[in-house]
Design an enzyme around this catalytic site. Structure first.
Site, PDB file in Angstrom:
ATOM      1  CD  GLU A  54      16.852  32.460 -27.673  1.00 28.32           C
ATOM      2  OE1 GLU A  54      16.287  32.511 -26.560  1.00 28.32           O
ATOM      3  OE2 GLU A  54      16.383  31.887 -28.662  1.00 28.32           O
ATOM      4  CB  ALA A 156     -14.227  42.593 -48.981  1.00 26.58           C
TER       5      ALA A 156
END
Length: 364
Positions: A54, A156
């Site tokens: 912000e 993998a």
């Protein structure tokens, strides 16, 4: 709310993602200042301890923020932490409306930020693209709720589900593109977790190459104290942290490993191995937000059996190993396919010649 609210909040969510790996254990937050139909300020939480989204967006907007609408992906804070409260910065700039995607469950905020803004006469709307905001901050929310890090499982494998051949060979199943992607993933983690079997078979470094935003602690589950003093992990422990996790009592070689720079952690055992829940509790106490479980099969299986995995990254190579090669996920598993784990919100992506299946573990 109108479609423009969703449009600007989508932009804020995209900005929030830029902080991934840089701000944890803080949340990812993005903010946009809109005057009329024009963006006059953008910002995101860029680094841990730095200005909040912000404040960055308001600084970017300058005087153009007066009378504008601030879109932010998380309820603005109202307390003094490493930075002053964002609610005060918002009030001083003359913002007339704040649109927040979700409330912040952190106990010092938890609705108080929105209340403070309303007390100052600022219009506050909550819940715009809330589910998307919760998704990007799932690790932050889990650490707050459960006191444990968010667990990513990565492997993998060949097309027939093998992570190694019958002789134990595994280099390389996936191609360079997939391995690059895996290193990028590592570079956003607080810890990379493997079993001692992986260390003995591959002697890995488990570092991030090239370096990423974080330097993950290399965690080895070693219930019988087999980590060699000569392995790459032990020899580089003073450069990159190594945590050796033993079951019930320190391993016989603990003093020598400590001398090399390794930390030894002892947890209660479960089935003769370090208890995964106890380990995650400890990592949560250390404010680790994201951890990556890389294997081997028994370690991956143990985490899945413990229902401790939140997100899956599975690389599939167009290769077939056959025979008695090592399956990707071992452990106890399920007795019926109907009980098999499901991935939710998953997608497939081609990376060179490999396919990455990435998804969230379904809570069903």
């Amino acid at each position: 709310m109108d479609n423009r609210d969703e449009t600007w909040m989508t932009l804020a969510l995209n900005l929030a993602e830029k902080g991934r790996g840089l701000v944890e254990p803080n949340p990812l937050v993005g903010a946009v200042v809109v005057q009329g139909d024009h963006v006059v300020g953008e910002g995101w939480h860029e680094r841990f301890g730095g200005a909040h989204a912000e404040v960055n967006a308001l600084n970017h907007a300058g005087e153009a923020a007066r009378g504008a609408t601030l879109y932010v992906t998380l309820e603005p804070c109202c307390h003094y932490g490493k930075t002053p409260p964002c609610t005060e910065a918002i009030r001083k700039t003359g913002i007339k409306r704040v649109v927040a995607a979700m409330t912040d469950p952190f106990h010092q905020v938890a609705g108080k930020g929105a209340a403070r803004l309303k007390e100052a006469g600022i219009i506050v709307d909550l819940g715009i693209k809330e589910s998307e905001a919760q998704r990007i901050n799932a690790p932050y929310l889990k650490l707050l709720r459960a006191g444990r890090p968010y667990v990513h499982a990565k492997w993998a494998m060949t097309l027939d589900g093998k992570i190694a051949t019958r002789t134990g060979d595994s280099r390389w199943i996936s191609g360079e593109g997939a391995r690059r992607h895996a290193h990028e993933l590592r570079g956003r983690m607080d810890a990379v977790i493997v079993g001692i079997g992986t260390v003995l078979a591959d002697n890995p470094r488990l570092t991030v190459r090239p370096p990423g935003p974080r330097v993950p602690v290399r965690v080895v589950l070693d219930s019988r104290g087999r980590l060699p003093e000569s392995c790459q992990l032990a020899m580089t422990a003073r450069e990159t942290p190594v945590l050796v996790v033993a079951a019930d009592e320190p391993p016989l070689g603990a003093s020598k490993l400590r001398a090399l720079g390794c930390e030894i952690l002892t947890t209660p055992s479960k089935n003769g191995r370090p208890d995964i829940t106890e380990l995650l509790d400890e990592l949560g106490k250390r404010k680790m937000t994201n951890v990556l479980v890389e294997g081997g099969a028994e370690v991956l299986g143990g985490f899945f059996d413990a229902k401790a995995v939140d997100e899956v990254h599975a690389f599939i190579a167009p290769k077939i190993a056959g025979g008695m090669g090592t399956t990707a996920v071992a452990g106890l598993g399920v007795a019926k396919i109907a009980d098999a784990l499901h991935l939710a919100d998953w997608h497939a992506e081609r990376i060179d010649s490999d396919i990455l299946i990435h998804g969230l573990v379904s809570g069903e």
